[in-house]
Design an enzyme around this catalytic site. Sequence first.
Site, short mmCIF file in Angstrom:
data_model
loop_
_atom_site.label_atom_id
_atom_site.label_comp_id
_atom_site.label_asym_id
_atom_site.label_seq_id
_atom_site.Cartn_x
_atom_site.Cartn_y
_atom_site.Cartn_z
N HIS A 87 46.19 38.68 40.21
CA HIS A 87 46.72 38.20 41.48
C HIS A 87 45.62 37.71 42.42
CE1 HIS A 87 48.92 37.65 45.11
NE2 HIS A 87 48.19 38.56 45.72
N CYS A 88 44.45 38.33 42.38
CA CYS A 88 43.49 38.10 43.46
C CYS A 88 42.49 36.98 43.20
CB CYS A 88 42.72 39.40 43.74
SG CYS A 88 43.75 40.69 44.48
N ILE A 89 41.76 37.06 42.10
CA ILE A 89 40.60 36.18 41.93
C ILE A 89 40.97 34.71 41.87
CG2 ILE A 89 38.61 35.70 40.47
CD1 ILE A 89 38.51 38.65 39.78
N ASP B 14 42.47 34.10 45.98
CA ASP B 14 41.76 34.39 47.23
C ASP B 14 40.93 33.22 47.76
OD1 ASP B 14 42.91 36.79 46.85
OD2 ASP B 14 41.10 37.99 46.99
#
Length: 438
Positions: free
Chosen positions: A273-275, A278
């Site tokens: 989900h993040c890398i 973001d």
Amino acid sequence: MTTIKDRLIGRLERKEAVIGIVGLGYVGLPLMLRYSEIGYRVLGIDIDAGKVEKLNAGRSYIEHIDSERVARARDAGFEATTDFSRVAEADALILCVPTPLNKYREPDISFVIGTVDALKGHLREGQVISLESTTYPGTTEEELLPRIEESGLAVGESLFLVYSPEREDPGNPDFETRTIPKVVGGHTPACREAGVALYRPAIDQVVPLSSTRAAEMTKLLENIHRAVNIGLVNEMKIVADRMGIDIFEVVDAAATKPFGFTPYYPGPGLGGHCIPIDPFYLTWKAREYGLHTRFIELSGEINQAMPDYVVGKLIEGLNQHGRALKGSRVLVLGIAYKKNVDDMRESPSVHIMERIRDRGAEVAYSDPHVPVFPPMREHHFELESVPLTPTTLAEYDAVVLATDHDRFDYDMIRAHAQLIVDTRGIYRGESEDRVIKA
């Protein structure tokens, strides 16, 4: 005189407070279990009735979380519901909802806004609200604060607002919710105190910050740091490949330096989900300030191009064996975004599968952690995992090793696959024609 904040902190410290978790996925479910296991009553809220039904039956729907832990939490008083009006029962509300990108690669915080809109009519004084979802600096103040204040409650006096970014790493055996330090930024000093009191009993180390914006930026820096370094090593992979050098050998060698170097390994693209997400949150927000984040955007371009690079190497390998991609049968090994988990969020494997399919090949997959291709917002395949046997391997013109699960038998794959496109360096050092480094 005892203040509302003091009473809330007292209830949290005495474990009399009810902890409400809104969003019971990869972030919310481990938090629920942690609070339940240390003696809090936990109320879980989710819009997915199927998840709620499973949790109330004591069953987990995430592979690396045992159903036994869920059952113990239920027996200890945990309850899940789809009824947002019950938020008034909770002293603390921790929001763990998705923040994806839209089709224009811009932040989509509609889940956050929708959640707060559903909550705001049921809030009461003496609550602390913590947003954990990844987002751009300013979200808590610009989007949550005005909506919460519509309830008539004064933030910092009657109700307390914090941002505390999640740091879950699904399937990582070296860390758990308790052992990962927790950053907490409050809208006011009183909010920060309430946030620290919320997390201190559950987390070994709590790191207070001066503001919600600082905490939001901290989350972005952590993951942009990783995205930029992966972009660098992915670009180095392309250069090394052209020069006939094995990039994995190079990274392993550089990692022996005891200072000044952190090893990052190339792959087929970014997942989770993040890398992958973001950097876009920060570059989008930076435009509001007239800034162009060229360095960050360049790494994003490189990482997004990796699935095309992998498919190019697949085409190259098939050509060497006298075949075209169109009409070939290709098996993708591993469709979770990282090894040893069932998490499909932003998996580069799915992008590789789509490109293979769109070029006229028959695509299938094998993943011991994902038996059936799940429903996804932007991707659709009617497929089930193919059993990995010598016979099935031999039936495909090529296999693309996209996710390096430990449960794969790599010796069997090497022995029976007609062509291997290795994106993870499993066969580093191999020089035979059947192994294509990608």
